[in-house]
Design a protein around this motif. Structure first.
Motif, PDB file in Angstrom:
ATOM      1  N   ASP A  74       0.679  -1.426  -0.092  1.00  0.00           N
ATOM      2  CA  ASP A  74      -0.068  -0.335   0.111  1.00  0.00           C
ATOM      3  C   ASP A  74       1.226   1.258   0.319  1.00  0.00           C
ATOM      4  N   HIS A 129      -6.090   1.055  -1.235  1.00  0.00           N
ATOM      5  CA  HIS A 129      -6.653   0.045  -0.224  1.00  0.00           C
ATOM      6  C   HIS A 129      -5.837  -1.393  -1.757  1.00  0.00           C
ATOM      7  N   TYR A 139      -8.165  -7.846   3.561  1.00  0.00           N
ATOM      8  CA  TYR A 139      -8.016  -6.834   2.255  1.00  0.00           C
ATOM      9  C   TYR A 139      -7.558  -5.880   4.474  1.00  0.00           C
ATOM     10  N   ASP A 140      -6.507  -5.381   2.961  1.00  0.00           N
ATOM     11  CA  ASP A 140      -5.678  -3.832   4.076  1.00  0.00           C
ATOM     12  C   ASP A 140      -4.858  -4.648   5.547  1.00  0.00           C
ATOM     13  N   HIS A 152       0.703  -3.942   5.797  1.00  0.00           N
ATOM     14  CA  HIS A 152       1.076  -3.136   4.816  1.00  0.00           C
ATOM     15  C   HIS A 152       1.351  -3.890   3.340  1.00  0.00           C
TER      16      HIS A 152
END
Length: 851
Positions: A300, A494, A537-538, A542
Motif C-alpha cells: 500500500d 486499498h 483486506y488492508d 501493508h
C-alpha cells in the motif's frame, strides 16, 4: 562443355533466388495492415487502433461493444494461427489438419470432453456475458471474412486450409484448456498411486512429504511485518529442512501386486507424448514438472515513494511462440483496461483499469479427482453403492487428414469420462518398439471445469469493470477454474487478496490418490463457501505476497490442496521487501520492483547445498574443484555462474541415485522433477542418514549416504564436462541452460524450426524469483518461463510497466515476432501507456476500422 556448367549453375542459383524472393513476397502479403482505413461490418462508430513506439496496440472506441470488437480484430490480425490452433486443441480437431500423428491427442481431448464442456457452458452463460463475448467474436470474424489465401498467416498456407468463423463456445474452450494447464492435481494422484505400488505407503510418505507445517502461508502476514511491528517476525519462514521427520528403521516393504498393476503415470505420459510436441506441452505442461508457478505482491501507499499502492506480477507458464499473452490497451467510453490479454478471449486477464489493478498466481487447489470404477462384463454399467448404473456413451467422430475418420465412443460414469479408455487405446495403437504397457483399469475423471456451468469468463468481464474492493470480490464470486491467488490494489489506497474458485468438499479422503468410485465414500458434497475462501483486506503488514505457497495456515477447516511447492520464491520476495524497507530512505519505486523480478538468488541452493557438501567425499580433481567452487558460491544463480550449473547438475542426479533402484527408470523419471518433494526427501534422508534409501540394492556392496551423494556429484560433473569441456573455470550456467520457445504447431519440423522457434541463454532455477526451472524431458532446457511481467503504479504519474517474453506478432516475418526477447532476458519492461499523448509519441501505426 566445361563452359556450360558455370552458366547452368548460375542459372540454377538465379532461379532459386527468384523462387525464394517470390515465396517471401507471397508470405509477406499476410503481415497485418497497421496503417490506413478498413471497412468492417458490426461496429457502431469508427475504431482507432494505434500501435505505440513498442508496437503495443491501443484500441480507442466509442463504447465497450466496439472496444471488444477491436480487440477481437487485433487478436485475429496478430495471432490468428494461434487462436485457431488453440481452438483445435480444445475440440480435439488437430488430426483434420495435422494428420494421423495428432490422433492420440485428439482421442484424449475428445474423451476428457473440453469441447462438450465449453458448449454446455456457453448454453448456460448469462445473456449479458454472451453479448459481450459475441462483440469480441464479431471482431475476430470480421478479420477472417476479409482474409483468404495469401492474406492468412503462413501456417494456413503450409497446412492447406482456412479457418472457420469463431463462436462464443470457442472462447470458453481455450479458457478451459488454460484451466487444465493450471489444475494438474490428477498427475500427482497417478504418481502417488504408482509410488505406493512400488514401495508401499510408508515409503511413499517419505518420497512425497507434505508441505511443512511451519511453512509460510499467504494469509499469515506476520513474516511481512518488521521486527518492531506488533506480530512481526522479521521475515523468517519454514523450509525443506523443517519438514516432518519419519522413522529411520523402515525395512524395504514390497507390493505383492506390483508386477501386475499398471503404472498409471507412465501410461498417461506415454499416451500424451505422441503427436505434436507443442500440443504435448499444453496437455502435459502442469503435469510434467514443477516449473509452472508465478509470483505476485502488492504494497500500500505507506510503503511507496508515491504514497499510492504498487503491484507486481509475473505468471509462469509454458514457453511458446507465439506467446501465451498479448499486451493491449482498450478504451471505449467509460470502459478502459490495459495489461495482458489471452488471444482468443475478450478480457484483460492481468492488469489494470482506471480504478484498480490486479495480478494472479496459481492456488494449486485440488479440484480434480480420479475414481477407480467397477464395471460389469458388458462395460455398459458401473457399480455405485451396490447398484449397477448405466454408463452414458457419447459418440465422437475424429476426422483425420489422409485417412478414414475414427469413431470414439466416450464412456461417462457419474464421476466423469473414463480417461482410461483413451490411455489404453493410445498405448495399444502406439507403434513404438518394445512391449505394450498393461491396460489401465477403468478410471473416471472428475473436474470442476467439466461441470455444465462455468462462469469464469463472465467473472473476468465483470472484474475488468470493477471500481473498488466490493465490486472486485463480487466479480470473483463467479470464478470457477483454475483457482487463483488474486492480489488487488486501487487508486484510493486499498490492497487485498482473494483466492476464488469452486473447490470441492469431499465426504471423506483427501484426494491424494485415485478413490474407489463404487463405494460412494469419496463423493463431492459441495464447495468451500466463497466467504470462507482465503482472503485479506488492508492487512497490518501493508503488504501481501503470493508465490504458489500455502494460502491458509493450519488449522484451516477445509482442504484446499496438497501440492504446494517449497516457499522459496515467497520467502525471497519477503526478504527483499524487508531489505529495501530497512535500507531505503524512501518508499518503493517501480525500479525496486523490477530489480526484485530480476532476482536470481537460489534459496533452494542455500537450504540444501550445505547438507550436500557435508556428505560429499570428492576423490577426483574435478570433484574437488566443483566442491571448491560451490563452497565459495553466494547462491546467486546468474547466467555466468559455474557453481549454479554444478549445483543444478548435482541436484538432478540425486533422486535417481537415492531412489532409482527402488522405483525403476520409468517411475524415477516421473518423480525426479517434482523438485519440492525431492528436496524434502533428500533433506530427510541425509539428515537421518537413512541407509534404507542410500544403499543401492542393485549392487552387492552396501553404499552409504556419503557415497551416493558423491556419486550424484560425479555424475553431474561428468555430464557438464561432456557439454562444456574440462576447463571448469570457463563454465557458465547459461551455456547449458536455455529458455526454449517452440513454435506452436510446427516446431516438430526440423526444416522449419530455425525459422519459427527461438531460444535464449538464461539464469535462475526453479526456486528463484526470476524463475528458471529445467524441463523434465530435456535436462537443462527451460520450458516454463515468466511469460509476462507487470509492475503497476496507481499514482497519478502511472509509472506502470509490462513486458511479454517474445513479441506481439505471431508472424515469423514480422519485426515484432520476438523483439521483446532480449529485454525479457534482461528484465527491462515496456511502458504501460494509457494516455493518448503517451500512445501517440513515436507511434508506428494508425489503423481505422469504420462501419
Amino acid at each position: 562443355m566445361r563452359r556450360i556448367w558455370p552458366k547452368a549453375l548460375a542459372a540454377i542459383f538465379v532461379l532459386a533466388a527468384l523462387a525464394g524472393a517470390a515465396g517471401l513476397h507471397y508470405l509477406r502479403r499476410s503481415l497485418p495492415q497497421i496503417d490506413g482505413t478498413i471497412r468492417v461490418a458490426g461496429v457502431s462508430a469508427p475504431i482507432e487502433i494505434v500501435r505505440d513506439a513498442d508496437a503495443i496496440p491501443h484500441v480507442f472506441a466509442a463504447n465497450k461493444a466496439d472496444a471488444l470488437f477491436g480487440l477481437g480484430y487485433l487478436h485475429a490480425q496478430d495471432r490468428l494461427w494461434q487462436i485457431e490452433l488453440q481452438r483445435r486443441i480444445g475440440y480435439g480437431r488437430l488430426s483434420e489438419v495435422l494428420g494421423e500423428a495428432a490422433l492420440p491427442q485428439d482421442r484424449f481431448l475428445r474423451t476428457v470432453g473440453f469441447g462438450r464442456a465449453a458448449r454446455s457452458a456457453w448454453e448456460a452463460t448469462a445473456p449479458w456475458a454472451r453479448q459481450q463475448i459475441e462483440w469480441y467474436v464479431a471482431g475476430v470474424n470480421a478479420f477472417i471474412a476479409s482474409h483468404h489465401g495469401a492474406g492468412l498467416p503462413p501456417e494456413f498456407t503450409l497446412l492447406g486450409f482456412e479457418p472457420e468463423p469463431f463462436t462464443g463456445a470457442d472462447v470458453l474452450v481455450w479458457v478451459k484448456m488454460m484451466a487444465w494447464d493450471l489444475s494438474a492435481n490428477y498427475s500427482f494422484e497417478l504418481l502417488r498411486h504408482d509410488l505406493q505400488n512400488a514401495v508401499g505407503a510408508e515409503r511413499l510418505a517419505q518420497l512425497m512429504p507434505p508441505y511443512p507445517v511451519n511453512g509460510l502461508s499467504i494469509t499469515d502476514v506476520s513474516p511481512l511485518m518488521g521486527p518492531g511491528e506488533p506480530g512481526g517476525s522479521g521475515g523468517s519462514g519454514g523450509s525443506a529442512l523443517n519438514a516432518p521427520t519419519y522413522p529411520t528403521d523402515l525395512t524395504r516393504p514390497t507390493c505383492q501386486a506390483c508386477a501386475t498393476r499398471p503404472a498409471y503415470s507412465a501410461a498417461l505420459f506415454h499416451a500424451l507424448s505422441s503427436g505434436d510436441p507443442a500440443v504435448s506441452d499444453v496437455l502435459l505442461g502442469g503435469a510434467r514438472t514443477e516449473g509452472i508457478g508465478s509470483n505476485n505482491w502488492v504494497v500500500d501507499g505507506t510503503l511507496t515513494a508515491s504514497g499510492k499502492p504498487m503491484l507486481a506480477n509475473d505468471p509462469h507458464l509454458g514457453a511458446r511462440l507465439p506467446s501465451t499473452w498479448y499486451l493491449a490497451h482498450i478504451s471505449g467510453g467509460d470502459f478502459e483496461m490495459a495489461g495482458a490479454t489471452l488471444p482468443g478471449a475478450p478480457a484483460v486477464a492481468l492488469g489494470r483499469n482506471r480504478f484498480i489493478a490486479w495480478g494472479a498466481t496459481n492456488v494449486a487447489a485440488d479440484v480434480e479427482d480420479l475414481y477407480r470404477e467397477h464395471l460389469d462384463a458388458s462395460g455398459e454399467r458401473a457399480e455405485f453403492r451396490g447398484v449397477l448404473e448405466p454408463i452414458a456413451v457419447v459418440p465422437e467422430t475424429i476426422q483425420v487428414k489422409g485417412r478414414a475418420p475414427v469413431r470414439v465412443d466416450v464412456r461417462v460414469t457419474r464421476h466423469g469420462p473414463l480417461i482410461s479408455d483413451a490411455l489404453n487405446a493410445n498405448n495399444e495403437a502406439s507403434r513404438e518398439p518394445g512391449p505394450k504397457a498393461p491396460p489401465v483399469e477403468p478410471l473416471a475423471f472428475r473436474w470442476t471445469a467439466l461441470d455444465r456451468e462455468d462462469t469464469t469468463v463472465a467473472s473476468f468481464l465483470r472484474l475488468n469493470e470493477a471500481r473498488n474492493w466490493t465490486e472486485f470480490t463480487a466479480a470473483l464470486r463467479d470464478f470457477v477454474a483454475p483457482s487463483q491467488n488474486f492480489v488487488y490494489a486501487d487508486v484510493d489506497g486499498h490492497i487485498g487478496y482473494y483466492a476464488p474458485g469452486k473447490v470441492p468438499i469431499r465426504a471423506s479422503g483427501d484426494g491424494s490418490i485415485p478413490a474407489d468410485g463404487w463405494s460412494g465414500a469419496a463423493e463431492w458434497t459441495g464447495w468451500i463457501p466463497f466467504g470462507d475462501l482465503p482472503h485479506l483486506y488492508d492487512p497490518p503488514s501493508h503488504a501481501i505476497v503470493t508465490a504458489n505457497h500455502r494460502p491458509e495456515p493450519p488449522p484451516y477447516p477445509y482442504q484446499l490442496g496438497l501440492e504446494w511447492p517449497e516457499p522459496y520464491r515467497a520467502q525471497r520476495v519477503i526478504d527483499l521487501l524487508h531489505v529495501s524497507r530497512a535500507h531505503a530512505d524512501r518508499g518503493f519505486t517501480p525500479d525496486d520492483f523490477a530489480r526484485m523480478q530480476a532476482d536470481t538468488l537460489s534459496l533452494h541452493a542455500k537450504a540444501l547445498l550445505p547438507l550436500l557438501v557435508a556428505h560429499a567425499q570428492p576423490a577426483t580433481p574435478a570433484d574437488r574443484d566443483a566442491v571448491d567452487l560451490l563452497r565459495r558460491w553466494t547462491f546467486d544463480a546468474r547466467g555466468d555462474s559455474a557453481a549454479a550449473a554444478i549445483f543444478s547438475a548435482w541436484f538432478q542426479h540425486l533422486a535417481p541415485a537415492l531412489a532409482g533402484d527402488d522405483l525403476g527408470e520409468l517411475l524415477t523419471d516421473r518423480y525426479k522433477d517434482r523438485y519440492s518433494f525431492v528436496t524434502r526427501f533428500v533433506a530427510h534422508t541425509l539428515t537421518a542418514n537413512d541407509a534404507s534409501w542410500c544403499d543401492d540394492r542393485r549392487t552387492p556392496e552396501i553404499e552409504t549416504c556419503d557415497e551416493i551423494v558423491t556419486l550424484a556429484l560425479r555424475q553431474g560433473v561428468a555430464d557438464l564436462e561432456r557439454r562444456l569441456g574440462s576447463d571448469m573455470t570457463r563454465w557458465r550456467w547459461d551455456a547449458v541452460h536455455r529458455a526454449v520457445f517452440p513454435h506452436q504447431g510446427l516446431d516438430a519440423s526440423a526444416a522449419l524450426r530455425p525459422l519459427l522457434s527461438r531460444s535464449v541463454p538464461n539464469g535462475g532455477d526453479w526456486s528463484t524469483v526470476n524463475v528458471g526451472p529445467v524441463d523434465a524431458l530435456h535436462p537443462y532446457e527451460q520450458h516454463n518461463v515468466a511469460g509476462y511481467r507487470e509492475i503497476i503504479d496507481l499514482s497519478p504519474a502511472n509509472d506502470s510497466r509490462f513486458l511479454d517474453a517474445v513479441g506481439e506478432s505471431g508472424h515469423f516475418l514480422s519485426p515484432h515476432y520476438a523483439d521483446f526477447q532480449r529485454d525479457w532476458h534482461d528484465v527491462r519492461h515496456r511502458k504501460m501507456r494509457m494516455s493518448r499523448a503517451d500512445v501517440e509519441a513515436g507511434a508506428i501505426g494508425h489503423l481505422r476500422l469504420i462501419p
